[in-house]
Write a protein that holds these residues in place. Structure first.
Motif, PDB file in Angstrom:
ATOM      1  N   GLU A   4       6.294 102.729  38.361  1.00  0.00           N
ATOM      2  CA  GLU A   4       5.913 101.619  39.227  1.00  0.00           C
ATOM      3  C   GLU A   4       6.710 100.393  38.784  1.00  0.00           C
ATOM      4  OE1 GLU A   4       2.015  98.748  40.027  1.00  0.00           O
ATOM      5  OE2 GLU A   4       1.859 100.553  38.792  1.00  0.00           O
ATOM      6  N   THR A   5       7.701 100.006  39.555  1.00  0.00           N
ATOM      7  CA  THR A   5       8.534  98.874  39.185  1.00  0.00           C
ATOM      8  C   THR A   5       7.788  97.567  39.396  1.00  0.00           C
ATOM      9  OG1 THR A   5      10.525 100.095  39.805  1.00  0.00           O
ATOM     10  CG2 THR A   5      10.731  97.704  39.593  1.00  0.00           C
ATOM     11  N   LEU A   6       7.689  96.767  38.359  1.00  0.00           N
ATOM     12  CA  LEU A   6       7.000  95.487  38.469  1.00  0.00           C
ATOM     13  C   LEU A   6       7.866  94.484  39.218  1.00  0.00           C
ATOM     14  CD1 LEU A   6       5.420  95.025  34.905  1.00  0.00           C
ATOM     15  CD2 LEU A   6       4.542  96.285  36.880  1.00  0.00           C
ATOM     16  N   ASP A   7       7.203  93.609  39.954  1.00  0.00           N
ATOM     17  CA  ASP A   7       7.874  92.565  40.725  1.00  0.00           C
ATOM     18  C   ASP A   7       8.468  91.530  39.767  1.00  0.00           C
ATOM     19  OD1 ASP A   7       8.653  90.493  42.370  1.00  0.00           O
ATOM     20  OD2 ASP A   7       6.744  90.337  43.442  1.00  0.00           O
ATOM     21  N   ARG A   8       9.785  91.444  39.739  1.00  0.00           N
ATOM     22  CA  ARG A   8      10.459  90.532  38.803  1.00  0.00           C
ATOM     23  C   ARG A   8      10.212  89.063  39.117  1.00  0.00           C
ATOM     24  NH1 ARG A   8      10.914  95.529  36.769  1.00  0.00           N
ATOM     25  NH2 ARG A   8      12.642  95.749  35.285  1.00  0.00           N
ATOM     26  N   SER A   9       9.762  88.735  40.310  1.00  0.00           N
ATOM     27  CA  SER A   9       9.536  87.337  40.677  1.00  0.00           C
ATOM     28  C   SER A   9       8.072  86.915  40.550  1.00  0.00           C
ATOM     29  CB  SER A   9      10.007  87.086  42.114  1.00  0.00           C
ATOM     30  OG  SER A   9       9.235  87.845  43.032  1.00  0.00           O
ATOM     31  N   ALA A  10       7.190  87.855  40.217  1.00  0.00           N
ATOM     32  CA  ALA A  10       5.766  87.547  40.128  1.00  0.00           C
ATOM     33  C   ALA A  10       5.456  86.791  38.834  1.00  0.00           C
ATOM     34  CB  ALA A  10       4.949  88.831  40.181  1.00  0.00           C
ATOM     35  N   PRO A  11       4.443  85.914  38.829  1.00  0.00           N
ATOM     36  CA  PRO A  11       4.044  85.221  37.594  1.00  0.00           C
ATOM     37  C   PRO A  11       3.619  86.227  36.520  1.00  0.00           C
ATOM     38  CG  PRO A  11       3.003  84.221  39.511  1.00  0.00           C
ATOM     39  CD  PRO A  11       3.624  85.498  39.982  1.00  0.00           C
ATOM     40  N   PHE A  12       4.171  86.071  35.319  1.00  0.00           N
ATOM     41  CA  PHE A  12       3.935  87.032  34.228  1.00  0.00           C
ATOM     42  C   PHE A  12       3.617  86.220  32.974  1.00  0.00           C
ATOM     43  CE2 PHE A  12       5.457  91.491  32.928  1.00  0.00           C
ATOM     44  CZ  PHE A  12       4.696  91.495  31.775  1.00  0.00           C
ATOM     45  N   TYR A  13       2.372  86.337  32.516  1.00  0.00           N
ATOM     46  CA  TYR A  13       1.928  85.573  31.346  1.00  0.00           C
ATOM     47  C   TYR A  13       2.049  86.408  30.085  1.00  0.00           C
ATOM     48  CZ  TYR A  13      -1.338  83.183  28.130  1.00  0.00           C
ATOM     49  OH  TYR A  13      -1.907  82.561  27.044  1.00  0.00           O
ATOM     50  N   VAL A  14       2.785  85.891  29.103  1.00  0.00           N
ATOM     51  CA  VAL A  14       2.884  86.522  27.785  1.00  0.00           C
ATOM     52  C   VAL A  14       2.101  85.656  26.809  1.00  0.00           C
ATOM     53  CG1 VAL A  14       4.395  87.354  25.952  1.00  0.00           C
ATOM     54  CG2 VAL A  14       5.173  87.433  28.345  1.00  0.00           C
ATOM     55  N   ALA A  15       0.890  86.082  26.466  1.00  0.00           N
ATOM     56  CA  ALA A  15       0.075  85.346  25.497  1.00  0.00           C
ATOM     57  C   ALA A  15       0.619  85.618  24.107  1.00  0.00           C
ATOM     58  CB  ALA A  15      -1.386  85.781  25.590  1.00  0.00           C
ATOM     59  N   GLY A  16       0.956  84.542  23.372  1.00  0.00           N
ATOM     60  CA  GLY A  16       1.554  84.715  22.058  1.00  0.00           C
ATOM     61  C   GLY A  16       3.062  84.810  22.124  1.00  0.00           C
ATOM     62  N   HIS A  17       3.695  84.121  23.087  1.00  0.00           N
ATOM     63  CA  HIS A  17       5.136  84.289  23.298  1.00  0.00           C
ATOM     64  C   HIS A  17       5.985  83.644  22.207  1.00  0.00           C
ATOM     65  CE1 HIS A  17       5.052  80.125  24.549  1.00  0.00           C
ATOM     66  NE2 HIS A  17       6.349  80.139  24.799  1.00  0.00           N
ATOM     67  N   ARG A  18       5.369  82.918  21.281  1.00  0.00           N
ATOM     68  CA  ARG A  18       6.122  82.355  20.155  1.00  0.00           C
ATOM     69  C   ARG A  18       6.033  83.230  18.902  1.00  0.00           C
ATOM     70  NH1 ARG A  18       6.767  76.655  20.577  1.00  0.00           N
ATOM     71  NH2 ARG A  18       7.436  76.204  22.703  1.00  0.00           N
TER      72      ARG A  18
END
Length: 317
Positions: A4-18
Motif C-alpha cells: 500500500e503506497t503511502l500518499d507522499r503529499s499527505a501530512p505525516f507526523y514523526v513524533a521524536g524527529h530530533r
C-alpha cells in the motif's frame, strides 16, 4: 505481499524527529519524497502535556504518524530513574495515541524496544515471547511502558478498527545517538570512551560488566527503511521485530570499537557493574517474509558513526 503506497503529499507526523530513531525516519521520508512532514521538538511541544498534544494534532491533522518519541537511556539511567522512564513514556505515548484516535489517523506505527521481551527468552527472540516471562530488572520500568504502548495499539485495533502497528527494533546506533556518559546506550558509551582515551592518550579503558553478554545492533538508516516498509506492507496486531539476525559479545564489540578508534592501550572490565540480559538477538523472519533485510554491516556502520562522533557531526537532523 500487498504493498500500500503511502500518499507522499499527505501530512505525516514523526513524533521524536530530533532523536536517534525519529531523526533517521524523518531523513528517510524526505529522501522518499514525502513533502508534508510534521515535527516538533520537546521544547516546542511537550508530549506529556495532554492538552497541548490534542491541540497540535487537531490543528495539523496528520494522516500518518510514527511514534518514535521516548525517554531512553542505558542500564545506568534506567536503573537510577525508573519512575521517569515509566511515567514519561506512558504519558507521551498515551497522549499521542489517544489524540491520533480522535482525529482518525489512518496509519500509525508505534516504535517499541527489544527490551519488552523476557530476560531469559529463547534465542533468537520471536514476537510470541512477549509476556511469557520476567523482564530484565535493570530496565523493567521502561519495558513495561513500551509493553503498554503495544497493548494500546492492539486495543485501538480491536475496539475501533484502526490499522495501526507496533515495531520492535533491536539495539540502535548511528547519526543522532546520545553520547552522554550518564544516559547513553552501550555502543555510544564505547565510542565516547575510546575516542576520549585516544584524545587523552590514556593507557587504559574501563568498561562496565564482564563483557560476556551478547547483543545485536541495527543502524538507524536500516530502521528507518523498515518503518516505511512496514507502514506499506504490514497490518497485524502482533508487534514485529526489526533486526539483523546476528549478534556479538560486548567484549567483541569493545575490540571492534578499539580497532576503529586506533586505541592501543589495555581494556579492563568493572565486574561490579551490571551486565543486563545475557543475550538478546531478535528473530526477524516475519519481517524478512515481507521482503525487508538490513543493508548496513556493523563494521561499516560503526566506522561511519565513530568518524561522525570524532568530527563533531550534528547529533540530530
Amino acid at each position: 505481499m500487498a504493498v500500500e503506497t503511502l500518499d507522499r503529499s499527505a501530512p505525516f507526523y514523526v513524533a521524536g524527529h530530533r532523536g536517534l530513531a525519529g531523526g533517521a525516519v524523518w531523513r528517510h521520508l524526505q529522501d522518499q519524497g514525502f513533502d508534508h512532514l510534521l515535527g516538533r521538538s520537546s521544547t516546542e511541544l511537550d508530549l506529556r502535556d495532554r492538552d497541548a498534544v490534542f491541540e497540535f494534532l487537531r490543528r495539523e491533522r496528520p494522516r500518518y504518524v510514527v511514534m518514535a518519541a521516548a525517554r531512553v537511556g542505558g542500564i545506568g539511567a534506567n536503573s537510577t530513574h525508573p519512575v521517569e522512564f515509566l511515567s514519561d513514556n506512558l504519558q507521551m505515548q498515551t497522549n499521542v495515541l489517544d489524540a491520533a484516535h480522535e482525529i482518525g489517523v489512518e496509519r500509525l506505527l508505534f516504535l517499541g524496544s527489544s527490551c519488552i521481551y523476557p530476560k531469559f527468552a529463547e534465542q533468537p527472540i520471536k514476537e510470541s515471547s512477549l509476556l511469557t516471562g520476567a523482564l530484565e530488572p535493570t530496565n523493567d520500568a521502561y519495558a513495561i511502558a513500551k509493553i503498554a504502548g503495544v497493548m494500546h495499539v492492539q486495543a485501538m485495533r480491536r475496539e475501533y478498527g484502526h490499522r495501526w502497528i507496533s515495531a520492535m527494533p533491536t539495539n540502535l546506533y548511528g547519526p543522532g545517538d546520545n553520547y552522554d556518559p550518564s544516559s547513553s546506550h552501550v555502543l555510544a558509551a564505547l565510542i565516547r570512551r575510546f575516542a576520549e582515551a585516544v584524545r587523552d592518550q590514556a593507557p587504559s579503558v574501563t568498561n562496565w560488566g564482564t563483557g560476556t553478554p551478547r547483543r545485536e545492533f541495527l543502524h538507524v538508516s536500516d530502521l528507518a527503511s523498515a518503518v516505511l516498509h512496514l507502514m506499506q506492507t504490514y497490518d497485524d496486531p502482533s508487534p514485529i521485530n526489526v533486526g539483523t539476525g546476528s549478534d556479538l559479545s560486548i567484549k567483541e564489540l569493545s575490540d571492534l570499537v578499539a580497532q576503529v578508534s586506533g586505541f592501543g592501550g589495555t581494556v579492563e572490565w568493572d565486574e561490579s557493574k551490571p551486565d543486563g540480559t545475557p543475550r538478546k538477538v531478535l528473530d526477524g523472519s516475519r519481517l524478512a517474509g515481507l521482503g525487508w533485510r538490513a543493508r548496513v554491516g556493523l563494521s561499516e556502520g560503526l566506522s561511519e558513526t565513530y568518524s561522525a562522533y570524532v568530527e563533531g557531526a550534528p547529533a540530530a537532523c
